[in-house]
Design an enzyme around this catalytic site. Sequence first.
Site, PDB file in Angstrom:
ATOM      1  N   LYS A  45       0.911  -1.289  -0.058  1.00 49.30           N
ATOM      2  CA  LYS A  45      -0.285   0.177   0.355  1.00 49.30           C
ATOM      3  C   LYS A  45       0.846   1.114   0.114  1.00 49.30           C
ATOM      4  CE  LYS A  45      -4.023  -2.091   2.945  1.00 49.30           C
ATOM      5  NZ  LYS A  45      -4.276  -1.773   3.640  1.00 49.30           N
ATOM      6  N   LYS A  47       2.573   2.825   2.326  1.00 50.35           N
ATOM      7  CA  LYS A  47       2.320   3.668   3.377  1.00 50.35           C
ATOM      8  C   LYS A  47       2.755   3.156   4.442  1.00 50.35           C
ATOM      9  CE  LYS A  47      -3.723   3.482   3.416  1.00 50.35           C
ATOM     10  NZ  LYS A  47      -4.218   2.738   4.136  1.00 50.35           N
TER      11      LYS A  47
HETATM   12  N1  C2G Z   1     -12.807   4.304   6.200  1.00 51.99           N
HETATM   13  C1  C2G Z   1     -13.887   4.934   6.436  1.00 51.99           C
HETATM   14  N2  C2G Z   1     -14.141   6.665   6.676  1.00 51.99           N
HETATM   15  C2  C2G Z   1     -12.848   7.384   6.444  1.00 51.99           C
HETATM   16  C3  C2G Z   1     -11.899   6.282   6.714  1.00 51.99           C
HETATM   17  C4  C2G Z   1     -11.184   5.071   6.096  1.00 51.99           C
HETATM   18  O1  C2G Z   1     -15.158   4.398   6.798  1.00 51.99           O
HETATM   19  N3  C2G Z   1     -13.502   8.314   6.783  1.00 51.99           N
HETATM   20  C5  C2G Z   1     -13.056   2.504   6.356  1.00 51.99           C
HETATM   21  C6  C2G Z   1     -12.140   2.301   5.021  1.00 51.99           C
HETATM   22  O2  C2G Z   1     -13.334   2.505   4.048  1.00 51.99           O
HETATM   23  C7  C2G Z   1     -11.815   1.057   5.858  1.00 51.99           C
HETATM   24  C8  C2G Z   1     -12.052   0.896   6.835  1.00 51.99           C
HETATM   25  O3  C2G Z   1     -12.180   2.407   7.075  1.00 51.99           O
HETATM   26  O4  C2G Z   1     -13.362   0.187   5.872  1.00 51.99           O
HETATM   27  C9  C2G Z   1     -10.254   1.290   6.900  1.00 51.99           C
HETATM   28  O5  C2G Z   1     -10.029   2.083   6.407  1.00 51.99           O
HETATM   29  P1  C2G Z   1      -8.364   2.601   5.915  1.00 51.99           P
HETATM   30  O6  C2G Z   1      -7.115   1.927   7.501  1.00 51.99           O
HETATM   31  O7  C2G Z   1      -7.910   3.665   5.232  1.00 51.99           O
HETATM   32  O8  C2G Z   1      -8.222   0.777   5.147  1.00 51.99           O
HETATM   33  P2  C2G Z   1      -7.208   0.775   3.670  1.00 51.99           P
HETATM   34  O9  C2G Z   1      -5.811   0.678   4.113  1.00 51.99           O
HETATM   35  O10 C2G Z   1      -8.906   1.187   3.078  1.00 51.99           O
HETATM   36  O11 C2G Z   1      -6.880  -1.024   3.795  1.00 51.99           O
HETATM   37  O12 C2G Z   1      -7.580  -5.155   1.965  1.00 51.99           O
HETATM   38  C10 C2G Z   1      -8.263  -4.477   1.561  1.00 51.99           C
HETATM   39  C11 C2G Z   1      -7.223  -3.227   2.916  1.00 51.99           C
HETATM   40  O13 C2G Z   1      -6.885  -3.456   3.841  1.00 51.99           O
HETATM   41  C12 C2G Z   1      -7.764  -2.031   3.229  1.00 51.99           C
END
Ligand code: C2G
Length: 131
Positions: A45, A47
């Site tokens: 990612k 990140k």
């Molecule tokens: N999320 C949300 N609202 C936000 C930020 C995040 O609903 N303002 C949700 C994302 O859609 C996700 C969860 O919180 O369902 C976790 O977000 P992230 O840590 O950014 O996850 P991500 O990097 O999208 O990882 O295999 C799938 C990945 O691991 C998802």
Amino acid sequence: MKKIITYGTYDLLHYGHINLLRRAKALGDYLIVALSTDEFNWNEKHKKCYFSYEERKSLLEAIRYVDLVIPETCWEQKVTDIKEFRVDTFVIGDDWEGKFDFLKEHCEVVYLPRTPEISTTQIKSDLKDRK
Ligand code: C2G
């Protein structure tokens, strides 16, 4: 017992994440969070997490909606996880809309609306502006 699974990095943990976890748990009885490892975040990612996997895991385990935290080490583990944990529903934010429809042959797939006004990127830039 209806089992739910969701995946994510959850760094820096904020109320958008909590909104997701609360709604995901409301869809069943048991919520599993597959938490991206530091290596997965960096290699896949691009990140760099502020908090380590262990720190992020302990934060998630303190949330009332979360029943189990497991590591997410690769994109391809979802079908195995769904089978191993007998998951009924896969849940993730709608920023991923459609990306995990292939899981529909194994379980229900639900995309929940993201919380619009909050993100880790936003938090970091706001903090920078305050200096
Ligand atoms: N999320 C949300 N609202 C936000 C930020 C995040 O609903 N303002 C949700 C994302 O859609 C996700 C969860 O919180 O369902 C976790 O977000 P992230 O840590 O950014 O996850 P991500 O990097 O999208 O990882 O295999 C799938 C990945 O691991 C998802």
